[in-house]
Design a protein around this motif. Structure first.
Motif, PDB file in Angstrom:
ATOM      1  N   PRO A  93       0.813  -1.223   0.000  1.00 37.16           N
ATOM      2  CA  PRO A  93       0.000   0.000   0.000  1.00 37.16           C
ATOM      3  C   PRO A  93       0.846   1.273   0.000  1.00 37.16           C
ATOM      4  O   PRO A  93       1.777   1.422   0.789  1.00 37.16           O
ATOM      5  CB  PRO A  93      -0.831  -0.155   1.274  1.00 37.16           C
ATOM      6  CG  PRO A  93      -1.017  -1.635   1.382  1.00 37.16           C
ATOM      7  CD  PRO A  93       0.305  -2.204   0.945  1.00 37.16           C
ATOM      8  N   GLY A  94       0.519   2.155  -0.915  1.00 37.85           N
ATOM      9  CA  GLY A  94       1.244   3.399  -1.068  1.00 37.85           C
ATOM     10  C   GLY A  94       2.172   3.411  -2.270  1.00 37.85           C
ATOM     11  O   GLY A  94       2.632   4.470  -2.693  1.00 37.85           O
ATOM     12  N   THR A  95       2.456   2.245  -2.830  1.00 40.83           N
ATOM     13  CA  THR A  95       3.448   2.146  -3.904  1.00 40.83           C
ATOM     14  C   THR A  95       2.764   2.118  -5.276  1.00 40.83           C
ATOM     15  O   THR A  95       1.899   1.282  -5.521  1.00 40.83           O
ATOM     16  CB  THR A  95       4.282   0.857  -3.732  1.00 40.83           C
ATOM     17  OG1 THR A  95       4.585   0.679  -2.351  1.00 40.83           O
ATOM     18  CG2 THR A  95       5.555   0.925  -4.528  1.00 40.83           C
ATOM     19  N   ILE A 249       4.262   9.502  -3.575  1.00 40.81           N
ATOM     20  CA  ILE A 249       3.741  10.194  -2.394  1.00 40.81           C
ATOM     21  C   ILE A 249       2.215  10.260  -2.496  1.00 40.81           C
ATOM     22  O   ILE A 249       1.658  10.629  -3.523  1.00 40.81           O
ATOM     23  CB  ILE A 249       4.435  11.568  -2.183  1.00 40.81           C
ATOM     24  CG1 ILE A 249       3.950  12.231  -0.887  1.00 40.81           C
ATOM     25  CG2 ILE A 249       4.273  12.493  -3.352  1.00 40.81           C
ATOM     26  CD1 ILE A 249       4.861  13.382  -0.428  1.00 40.81           C
ATOM     27  N   SER A 250       1.554   9.834  -1.403  1.00 40.53           N
ATOM     28  CA  SER A 250       0.095   9.740  -1.421  1.00 40.53           C
ATOM     29  C   SER A 250      -0.469  10.236  -0.102  1.00 40.53           C
ATOM     30  O   SER A 250       0.269  10.560   0.821  1.00 40.53           O
ATOM     31  CB  SER A 250      -0.345   8.291  -1.645  1.00 40.53           C
ATOM     32  OG  SER A 250       0.027   7.504  -0.534  1.00 40.53           O
ATOM     33  N   GLY A 251      -1.778  10.285  -0.014  1.00 43.55           N
ATOM     34  CA  GLY A 251      -2.436  10.720   1.209  1.00 43.55           C
ATOM     35  C   GLY A 251      -2.713  12.206   1.173  1.00 43.55           C
ATOM     36  O   GLY A 251      -3.143  12.742   0.158  1.00 43.55           O
ATOM     37  N   HIS A 252      -2.420  12.867   2.291  1.00 46.46           N
ATOM     38  CA  HIS A 252      -2.839  14.256   2.455  1.00 46.46           C
ATOM     39  C   HIS A 252      -1.864  15.278   1.894  1.00 46.46           C
ATOM     40  O   HIS A 252      -1.384  16.158   2.612  1.00 46.46           O
ATOM     41  CB  HIS A 252      -3.111  14.528   3.936  1.00 46.46           C
ATOM     42  CG  HIS A 252      -4.352  13.824   4.413  1.00 46.46           C
ATOM     43  ND1 HIS A 252      -4.598  13.551   5.733  1.00 46.46           N
ATOM     44  CD2 HIS A 252      -5.405  13.328   3.726  1.00 46.46           C
ATOM     45  CE1 HIS A 252      -5.764  12.924   5.840  1.00 46.46           C
ATOM     46  NE2 HIS A 252      -6.259  12.769   4.635  1.00 46.46           N
ATOM     47  N   PRO A 256      -0.548  14.413  -5.027  1.00 47.79           N
ATOM     48  CA  PRO A 256      -0.019  13.051  -4.917  1.00 47.79           C
ATOM     49  C   PRO A 256       0.565  12.647  -6.264  1.00 47.79           C
ATOM     50  O   PRO A 256       0.094  13.103  -7.307  1.00 47.79           O
ATOM     51  CB  PRO A 256      -1.256  12.194  -4.598  1.00 47.79           C
ATOM     52  CG  PRO A 256      -2.378  13.131  -4.330  1.00 47.79           C
ATOM     53  CD  PRO A 256      -2.011  14.465  -4.903  1.00 47.79           C
ATOM     54  N   GLY A 257       1.572  11.806  -6.245  1.00 45.32           N
ATOM     55  CA  GLY A 257       2.140  11.369  -7.520  1.00 45.32           C
ATOM     56  C   GLY A 257       3.535  10.823  -7.341  1.00 45.32           C
ATOM     57  O   GLY A 257       4.009  10.657  -6.213  1.00 45.32           O
ATOM     58  N   ILE A 287       4.353   7.598   6.826  1.00 45.33           N
ATOM     59  CA  ILE A 287       4.884   6.245   6.651  1.00 45.33           C
ATOM     60  C   ILE A 287       5.827   6.344   5.456  1.00 45.33           C
ATOM     61  O   ILE A 287       5.383   6.591   4.339  1.00 45.33           O
ATOM     62  CB  ILE A 287       3.758   5.233   6.385  1.00 45.33           C
ATOM     63  CG1 ILE A 287       2.757   5.249   7.545  1.00 45.33           C
ATOM     64  CG2 ILE A 287       4.342   3.832   6.194  1.00 45.33           C
ATOM     65  CD1 ILE A 287       1.563   4.317   7.355  1.00 45.33           C
ATOM     66  N   ILE A 324       3.520   7.809   2.609  1.00 50.71           N
ATOM     67  CA  ILE A 324       2.104   8.046   2.898  1.00 50.71           C
ATOM     68  C   ILE A 324       2.011   9.170   3.926  1.00 50.71           C
ATOM     69  O   ILE A 324       2.525   9.047   5.040  1.00 50.71           O
ATOM     70  CB  ILE A 324       1.418   6.773   3.430  1.00 50.71           C
ATOM     71  CG1 ILE A 324       1.648   5.598   2.462  1.00 50.71           C
ATOM     72  CG2 ILE A 324      -0.078   7.005   3.648  1.00 50.71           C
ATOM     73  CD1 ILE A 324       1.184   4.249   3.001  1.00 50.71           C
ATOM     74  N   MET A 326       0.044  11.841   6.378  1.00 50.86           N
ATOM     75  CA  MET A 326      -1.194  12.011   7.143  1.00 50.86           C
ATOM     76  C   MET A 326      -1.187  13.367   7.838  1.00 50.86           C
ATOM     77  O   MET A 326      -0.187  13.736   8.463  1.00 50.86           O
ATOM     78  CB  MET A 326      -1.323  10.881   8.166  1.00 50.86           C
ATOM     79  CG  MET A 326      -1.592   9.538   7.498  1.00 50.86           C
ATOM     80  SD  MET A 326      -1.586   8.152   8.646  1.00 50.86           S
ATOM     81  CE  MET A 326       0.111   7.610   8.475  1.00 50.86           C
ATOM     82  N   ALA A 335      -6.660   4.612  11.217  1.00 48.61           N
ATOM     83  CA  ALA A 335      -5.693   4.306  10.158  1.00 48.61           C
ATOM     84  C   ALA A 335      -5.091   2.920  10.384  1.00 48.61           C
ATOM     85  O   ALA A 335      -4.968   2.111   9.460  1.00 48.61           O
ATOM     86  CB  ALA A 335      -4.597   5.370  10.117  1.00 48.61           C
TER      87      ALA A 335
ATOM     88  N   GLN B  90      -7.490   9.709   0.805  1.00 48.88           N
ATOM     89  CA  GLN B  90      -7.861  10.560  -0.324  1.00 48.88           C
ATOM     90  C   GLN B  90      -9.367  10.513  -0.605  1.00 48.88           C
ATOM     91  O   GLN B  90      -9.807  10.958  -1.668  1.00 48.88           O
ATOM     92  CB  GLN B  90      -7.017  10.166  -1.555  1.00 48.88           C
ATOM     93  CG  GLN B  90      -5.554  10.558  -1.367  1.00 48.88           C
ATOM     94  CD  GLN B  90      -4.583   9.916  -2.347  1.00 48.88           C
ATOM     95  OE1 GLN B  90      -3.407   9.754  -2.040  1.00 48.88           O
ATOM     96  NE2 GLN B  90      -5.051   9.545  -3.528  1.00 48.88           N
ATOM     97  N   CYS B 127      -2.232   4.304  -6.089  1.00 49.29           N
ATOM     98  CA  CYS B 127      -2.761   5.171  -5.024  1.00 49.29           C
ATOM     99  C   CYS B 127      -2.727   6.658  -5.363  1.00 49.29           C
ATOM    100  O   CYS B 127      -3.593   7.403  -4.906  1.00 49.29           O
ATOM    101  CB  CYS B 127      -1.991   4.954  -3.733  1.00 49.29           C
ATOM    102  SG  CYS B 127      -1.199   3.350  -3.584  1.00 49.29           S
TER     103      CYS B 127
END
Ligand code: FMN
Ligand code: FES
Lengths: 428, 157
Positions: A93-95, A249-252, A256-257, A287, A324, A326, A335, B90, B127
């Motif tokens: 997750p995140g990749t 890079i994801s989440g808040h 993201p990208g 993370i 990731i 937050m 989470a 998200q 993601c």
């Protein structure tokens, strides 16, 4: 605001070109020159492996193992078939970087697998592609056809007398198949349950033959190394951490990208490239290397550089480079509830500590989240984690424990508040 | 049981592997069978086993191990929404609520008219483009908003 994005792209440089994925674009910018040179000069395998060692390329799949060293484990004078296997089972997750390599630069991966196949004496290679990205499985097969038609794959490649072919194998929804020996079992047409090691794949791999498994980004970095030299790659990054690396890079964050930047770049720079924390919120936790990497508080992260050694020193892992983010609105219990469910759901069921333990951990976190936590629960979580870590055939057990223990360690007050007050501290 | 085209596709996939490793094609064979028949019944699994000269139990093991095989009938359109942490951060929860409300079902259910099945999925390796879902295992829809979900659902008859 314009940000300076350094010209250090190893894998995703085709972005911004027209038809980034085409053979024509790739060859117009030096693509397939490295393998041409190797074949024309009949370069000794040892020379290639030496360049990879000099480059300090470390595996991009999660463990960061030095690639040149891994390649040197393959038996050189083995009589019989050997294999090179690419791991595009991107499910941590995140990749989401390997998918972009398949989309934007499929030929560089093909060339990387050709060079690896040549250096390791393989007769064929397989690329194991994550089940959920069927569209990329199909498009990579198209790229293979293009390469085959150009004489770059198959029989007597570029008139050199060398035969080598590549194929794609499609997964169908199992995180565990990212573990390299589960992946081999899966290609063999079985359940993806990891093998006991030793023997290691270099001596007993696919179909029992010597096999090297590398991540997509690792293999796609090889043509760059052979074109510019191992030393140049090393100098892109920092000692022991050669090259650039794609950070997903994801989440808040606002943008993201994927950002391909030198290893050793400060996290603060990456965060800025990604547009900062969304809505001007405060950074709470990060993370740094995919969901299996221990979480770090935002303020710790802001002082770190993104390389294997710095993140390890801070008690986490660079892993796959999946960051990731937050912000202050995140309830850490919630989470963790989602993450612990993931490992419970994806445990292959082979080893008792992981099969049972991931379920226990998930149920405890769930009851804390739902206001039924007990005072002894946090100790219990840490105790169960201790009984899983290091006691399983593969690293999924450890991967499941990392988030649980680190969330409790760094955000203990939030967990305690949940247990005592049966509700969330965030927004309270 | 499977059409000539499906069998030809399986044979095509089988050429990737050494001749004595025919079992390697089982995952593709099950995918192709499911794409044609909608789901994998015991009979379909037995048929694939026969075709590949494998014990039926070995094929059944594979079919039950990997999440994307359906061992029960599903609607014409199966939407699998990723709800793992990055997608959750998200906004996947909001999309989940919207899908459930529009379809009138919960996760792992099928609408009475057999049009939609809703599933919850794990990280799909995309993601950065979440929230996202997979349509019938093979087509990904990214950057979901309640509006784009409405549009997608209207297109899927
Ligand atoms: C549970 C688990 C999941 C993994 N998932 C992946 C993955 O999706 N992609 C990947 O390249 N490596 C994954 N790995 C690591 C592989 O086992 C292996 O170390 C890696 O593919 C080696 O390539 P590298 O040296 O180039 O990184 C996973 C490991 C474990 C234990
Ligand atoms: S978390 Fe949804 S695609 Fe990765």
């Amino acid at each position: 605001m314009s940000l300076h994005i350094p010209d250090t792209q190893v894998c995703l440089w085709t972005l911004g070109h027209e038809n980034p994925s085409s053979l024509a674009t790739y060859t117009a910018h030096g693509g397939y020159e490295a393998i041409r040179k190797i074949l024309a000069e009949k370069m000794p395998a040892g020379e290639i492996i030496e360049q990879v060692k000099v480059s300090a390329l470390r595996g991009r799949g999660g463990a960061g193992f030095p690639t040149g060293l891994k390649w040197s484990f393959m038996p050189r004078d083995y009589v019989g078939d050997k294999y090179i296997v690419c791991n595009t089972d991107e499910g941590e997750p995140g990749t989401f970087k390997d998918r972009d390599i398949l989309i934007y630069n499929p030929h560089q991966l093909i060339e990387g697998m050709l060079i690896a196949g040549y250096a390791l004496g393989a007769r064929a290679g397989y690329n194991y592609i994550h089940g959920e990205i069927f569209e990329q499985y199909q498009s990579w097969e198209k790229a293979l056809e293009e390469a085959r038609a150009a004489g770059l794959l198959g029989h007597d490649i570029l008139g050199s007398g060398w035969d080598f072919d590549l194929h794609a194998h499609h997964g169908y929804g199992a995180y565990i198949c990212g573990e390299e020996t589960a992946l081999l079992e899966s290609i063999e047409g079985k359940k993806g349950q990891p093998r006991f090691k030793p023997p290691f794949p270099a001596s007993f791999g696919l179909y029992g033959k010597p096999t090297t498994i590398n991540n997509t980004e690792t293999l796609a970095s090889i043509p760059w190394i052979m074109r510019h030299g191992g030393q140049a790659f090393l100098e892109l990054g920092k000692p022991n951490n050669g090259g650039s690396k794609i950070f997903s890079i994801s989440g808040h964050v606002n943008k993201p990208g994927n950002y391909e930047i030198p290893l050793g770049t400060p996290f603060a720079t990456l965060l800025e490239m990604a547009g900062g924390v969304r809505n001007g919120h405060k950074l709470k936790a990060v993370i740094p290397g995919g969901s299996s990497a221990p979480v770090l508080p935002g303020e710790v992260m802001m002082d770190l550089t993104l390389d294997f050694d710095a993140i390890a020193k801070a008690g986490s892992m660079l892993g796959s480079g999946a960051v990731i983010v937050m912000d202050e609105t995140v309830c850490m219990v919630r989470a963790l509830e989602r993450l612990s469910y993931f490992y419970y759901e994806e445990s292959c069921g082979q080893c008792t500590p992981c099969r049972e333990g991931t379920g226990w951990m998930h149920r405890i976190v769930r009851r804390i989240e739902h206001g039924q936590g007990r005072p002894e629960d946090l100790e219990e979580l840490v105790r169960i984690g201790g009984n899983i870590a290091g006691r399983t055939i593969c690293a999924l057990g450890d991967a499941a424990v990392g988030p649980v223990v680190s969330f409790v360690r760094h955000f203990r007050a939030e967990f305690e508040y949940h247990i005592e007050n049966k509700r969330c501290l965030v927004g309270a | 049981m499977l059409s000539q085209e499906a069998l030809a596709q399986i044979d095509q996939e089988a050429r990737k592997y050494p001749a004595e490793q025919r079992q390697s094609v089982v995952m593709s064979a099950l995918r192709i069978a499911q794409a044609e028949l909608g789901w994998l019944s015991r009979e379909t699994i037995a048929f694939v086993a026969d075709y590949l000269d494998m014990p039926a139990i070995a094929v059944y093991e594979v079919a039950t191990f990997y999440n994307m095989y359906d061992l029960e009938p599903v609607g014409r359109h199966k939407l699998t929404l990723c709800t793992n942490l990055p997608c959750q951060l998200q906004g996947a929860d909001r999309i989940a609520e919207h899908l459930k409300a529009r379809m009138g079902i919960d996760f792992n259910e099928t609408t009475a008219d057999g049009r939609f099945t809703l599933k919850e999925g794990e990280c799909m390796g995309a993601c950065g483009s979440g929230p996202l879902c997979l349509h019938n295992n093979h087509r990904m829809h990214t950057h979901l908003t309640p509006e784009s979900v409405d549009k997608l659902m209207d297109e899927l008859k």
